[in-house]
Motif scaffolding. Sequence first.
Motif, PDB file in Angstrom:
ATOM      1  N   HIS A 178      43.186  26.675  87.728  1.00 19.33           N
ATOM      2  CA  HIS A 178      41.555  26.956  88.498  1.00 19.33           C
ATOM      3  C   HIS A 178      41.032  25.947  89.543  1.00 19.33           C
ATOM      4  O   HIS A 178      40.975  26.164  90.527  1.00 19.33           O
ATOM      5  N   HIS A 179      41.098  25.333  88.278  1.00 17.60           N
ATOM      6  CA  HIS A 179      40.903  23.776  89.537  1.00 17.60           C
ATOM      7  C   HIS A 179      41.596  23.243  90.853  1.00 17.60           C
ATOM      8  O   HIS A 179      41.144  23.053  92.040  1.00 17.60           O
ATOM      9  N   SER A 226      33.832  25.889  90.250  1.00 14.84           N
ATOM     10  CA  SER A 226      35.040  26.847  89.797  1.00 14.84           C
ATOM     11  C   SER A 226      33.858  27.375  88.628  1.00 14.84           C
ATOM     12  O   SER A 226      33.115  26.975  88.273  1.00 14.84           O
ATOM     13  N   ILE A 252      32.646  20.939  88.859  1.00 19.63           N
ATOM     14  CA  ILE A 252      32.674  21.308  87.767  1.00 19.63           C
ATOM     15  C   ILE A 252      31.495  21.747  86.803  1.00 19.63           C
ATOM     16  O   ILE A 252      30.340  20.464  86.190  1.00 19.63           O
ATOM     17  N   THR A 257      34.952  28.283  84.344  1.00 20.88           N
ATOM     18  CA  THR A 257      36.185  28.834  83.335  1.00 20.88           C
ATOM     19  C   THR A 257      35.048  29.385  82.451  1.00 20.88           C
ATOM     20  O   THR A 257      35.489  28.775  80.977  1.00 20.88           O
ATOM     21  N   CYS A 272      40.590  25.761  93.494  1.00 23.17           N
ATOM     22  CA  CYS A 272      39.626  26.210  94.019  1.00 23.17           C
ATOM     23  C   CYS A 272      40.259  24.248  95.096  1.00 23.17           C
ATOM     24  O   CYS A 272      38.800  24.702  95.873  1.00 23.17           O
TER      25      CYS A 272
END
Length: 382
Positions: free
Chosen positions: A114-115, A87, A132, A89, A118
């Motif tokens: 967002h995760h 991911s 992450i 960010t 994913c």
Amino acid sequence: MTDLVDRLAIEVPSWAFGNSGTRFKVFGSPGTPRTVQEKIADAAMVHRMTGLAPVVALHIPWDRVEDYGALRSYARDLGVELGTINSNTFQDDDYKFGSLTHLDPKVRRKAIDHHLACIEIMNQTGSRDLKIWLADGTNYPGQGDIRGRQDRLADSLATIYAQIGPQQRLVLEYKLFEPAMYMTDVPDWGTAYAQVSTLGERAVVCLDTGHHAPGTNIEFIVAQLLRLGKLGSFDFNSRFYADDDLIVGAADPFQLFRILVEVIRGGGLAADSGLALMLDQCHNIEAKIPGQIRSVLNVQEMLARAALLDIESLTAAQESGDVLTANGVFMDAFYTDVRPRLARWRAERGLPEDPMAAYAASGYQARIEAERVGGTQSSWGA
Ligand code: PSV
Ligand code: MN
Ligand code: MN
């Protein structure tokens, strides 16, 4: 030795094939992939030359495509699988003061979403791991509340973990510093371990070899996390000073050997171990495909040496308190030149004996340089 070497499979990062650089300059190079598909084609070439790299890791959104099912089929046709989904960010203005730790619930929600996106991608690519790494942290003492940030991180991770499928894992990567200079929210294996332990069994730690203070005994961390059943993956690379992302084994082959000794000792290569051996490197000035070929060969070479360690003699020396013999046995394995054996290993499997030379002779580089005009700039780039 052969048995362990046969089990070695290394995941290569898609971003190693794109242009990258430092904050001072990103150098372009001819033949650089313009698309995710071209990165995967280059990764497949690394596998064809070495037999060691059957999986490609993706970074989202750097590797965004419309149809991940189609991308999976494309990769399979070239002989590789899609692997870890990383991911991202850390490249959005909203995340200036953090992502999963942010004070503003709207920003936290955006980072969590967002995760979740994913995880959706993982469902289509067949990937097992969501990795992450957070750029979250602070630059100045007093800038943020350390405990509050940990609490918000725990909350956000729990929300993400709740969506992780039964065959999937959440892998949390730690890093001592950078881009945050004073305090990183996941700075070390202890914090990563504390955070993933409260989530559940399918939450594990990623150890990036470049993310420690100088002088850290990394093999100790490997031993401890494997003991605890919480080492999920490696991001292999080399460092001299900071997070240099150089070719694994280039700066300190002995350290790589020591790490791999602990991987074997801790059952990290057993069929059911689940440990993912990934590269996380950027080739700033060297050629990218040969850079990856050299990298996977370095891992193989140090693994082969580690596999030669005479455990019986070592244990006998340890148990009789014979310090110098124990160290001598250890060093004997490290100093053994395994290159001729590995060349034979390759020949027996129909692979080029000398993958670097085979790549140079393959014509692949000339072809991509002619075909790929206007390759992509660094994903990190300005
Ligand atoms: C951060 O330094 C890191 O090691 C993380 O794994 C990122 O996803 C990766 O680098 C990007 O190269
Ligand atoms: Mn990493
Ligand atoms: Mn890194």
